[in-house]
Motif scaffolding. Sequence first.
Motif, short mmCIF file in Angstrom:
data_model
loop_
_atom_site.label_atom_id
_atom_site.label_comp_id
_atom_site.label_asym_id
_atom_site.label_seq_id
_atom_site.Cartn_x
_atom_site.Cartn_y
_atom_site.Cartn_z
N ALA A 220 54.22 18.69 -6.56
CA ALA A 220 54.78 17.65 -7.44
C ALA A 220 56.27 17.45 -7.05
CB ALA A 220 55.02 18.52 -8.83
N LEU A 221 56.86 18.24 -6.13
CA LEU A 221 58.22 17.70 -5.70
C LEU A 221 57.83 16.85 -4.70
CD1 LEU A 221 59.65 21.54 -5.02
CD2 LEU A 221 59.85 19.98 -7.06
N LEU A 222 56.91 16.30 -4.04
CA LEU A 222 56.76 15.25 -3.17
C LEU A 222 57.09 13.96 -3.95
CD1 LEU A 222 53.34 16.52 -1.37
CD2 LEU A 222 55.65 16.06 -0.22
N PRO A 223 57.72 13.01 -3.42
CA PRO A 223 58.06 11.78 -3.95
C PRO A 223 56.64 10.78 -4.08
CG PRO A 223 58.67 11.80 -1.83
CD PRO A 223 58.18 13.05 -2.18
N GLY A 224 56.62 9.99 -5.22
CA GLY A 224 55.75 8.75 -5.26
C GLY A 224 54.33 8.99 -4.68
N THR B 292 50.84 11.75 -5.33
CA THR B 292 49.63 11.41 -5.72
C THR B 292 48.30 11.74 -4.63
OG1 THR B 292 50.54 9.18 -6.75
CG2 THR B 292 48.12 9.36 -6.37
N ARG B 293 48.70 11.77 -3.47
CA ARG B 293 47.73 12.02 -2.37
C ARG B 293 47.63 13.53 -2.22
NH1 ARG B 293 50.28 8.95 2.92
NH2 ARG B 293 51.02 7.20 1.53
N ALA B 294 48.67 14.26 -2.65
CA ALA B 294 48.53 15.89 -2.72
C ALA B 294 47.61 16.23 -3.56
CB ALA B 294 50.01 16.51 -2.59
N ARG B 295 47.76 15.56 -4.98
CA ARG B 295 47.11 15.76 -6.25
C ARG B 295 45.80 15.55 -5.88
NH1 ARG B 295 51.49 13.43 -9.03
NH2 ARG B 295 50.09 11.61 -9.37
N ALA B 296 45.49 14.47 -5.22
CA ALA B 296 44.06 14.04 -4.84
C ALA B 296 43.32 15.11 -3.96
CB ALA B 296 44.07 12.61 -4.18
N ALA B 297 44.00 16.03 -3.43
CA ALA B 297 43.48 16.92 -2.64
C ALA B 297 42.76 17.95 -3.51
CB ALA B 297 44.38 17.44 -1.58
N GLY B 298 43.06 18.12 -4.74
CA GLY B 298 42.64 19.00 -5.44
C GLY B 298 43.06 20.56 -5.01
N GLY B 299 41.61 21.44 -5.14
CA GLY B 299 41.84 22.66 -4.81
C GLY B 299 41.58 22.81 -2.93
N ASP B 300 41.71 21.83 -2.43
CA ASP B 300 41.53 21.85 -0.99
C ASP B 300 42.61 21.99 -0.31
OD1 ASP B 300 40.85 21.46 1.64
OD2 ASP B 300 39.30 19.75 1.41
#
Length: 413
Positions: free
Chosen positions: A363-367, A371-379
Amino acid sequence: MPSTPVAAPVSPPASLSPPAPVPGVLSRCASDPARTRGRLVAEPESATRTPFQRDRDRIIHSGAFRRLQYKTQVFVYHEGENYRTRLTHSLEVAQIARSLARVLGLNEDLAEALALAHDLGHTCFGHAGERALKDCMAPYRGFDHNAQSLRIVTKLEHRYAAFDGLNLTWESLEGLVKHNGPLTGPGRTEPLPLAIQEYAETHDLELHTHAGPEAQVAAVADDVAYNAHDIDDGLRAGLFTESDLRDVPLAGPVFAAVADAHPGLERSRLIHESVRRIIDAMVSDLCAETGRRFAEDRPESVEDVRALGRPLVAFSDAMTAHDRAFKDFLFPNMYRHHRVNRMTSKARRVVRDLFDLLLAEPALLPGDWSTRARAAGGDDSRRARVVADYIAGMTDRFALDEHARLFDPVVKP
């Protein structure tokens, strides 16, 4: 591969005149833009530029290319403005590659495009940053700057409405990935970097063959520029002196010849004159050896060049030994100098700190990165790749500032 004999030092060339062109290469072996294998996403052709010229222009206009201005070659950006960065190095490689391509009768635009793109995937802090990110990514199928260059030009650049990446021609993608030789086939034991493996599943770059001759030109131009210009930067930075080069084949005789011919020459001119003669000697050798191989192997087309089983564009055995001697000298005297080691140590800590924190708290990643990190889910592997892409794209300056924003309590986030 046969062992390379150890060669005796050579004298500097008597003349700095350009070598004679190698006859026949243009008509038989150059990459023809009119016969390109095309782009993965079909586009209308330009009325004013060839496909390879468009590739070069797209690389120059990319965000990744601009960021090379503040990515280190050996010295971190704040250590001085007179040392080479990834950007200035890439421009120097491109100049040498284009000159070589012209002499050899190859396609200058493709050679230039590949030279300009060859370092796009390098991280902040040069090789120190890459080693640190490679260690961080070891549990997640690794990190490789050449594979990262492919990710940038096929996925990470978001500039065009119809596709991700730059949609370069097949020849540019092949040359970018294979400029140092085949990646699969007999004798290849290293696993393919993930980005190259994934891309090859949908777009065959013929990873078992050598690249075309323009990519080979870009690769050897990189060696020429690295050796000559790291000697230049190392001398000007005071990491070693001209006398330290006395026993280095090629470099020692060249510096001695310039000093003898111009007694009392100011040091900056002595260095520049010697470096340009070193470049000339290496380029002349490349042209002569490539001509010899061309006459010996008699390739009839660019496809024949790919299938030769050895590079067509190469140094002679003697110059290969000199090239190795340069690297053997520069490794302890420049790349492992205590001043460079101290910054290398800092760089490792900065990259490791950023990676560990951002992987644990995406969540510390910008913009869009968040979003891309969250899209990775548990991977975990996918999320780690997003973090690696973010850090690899940083300039030295941005990485240091980002580290301060995330770890220094008195710096505003």
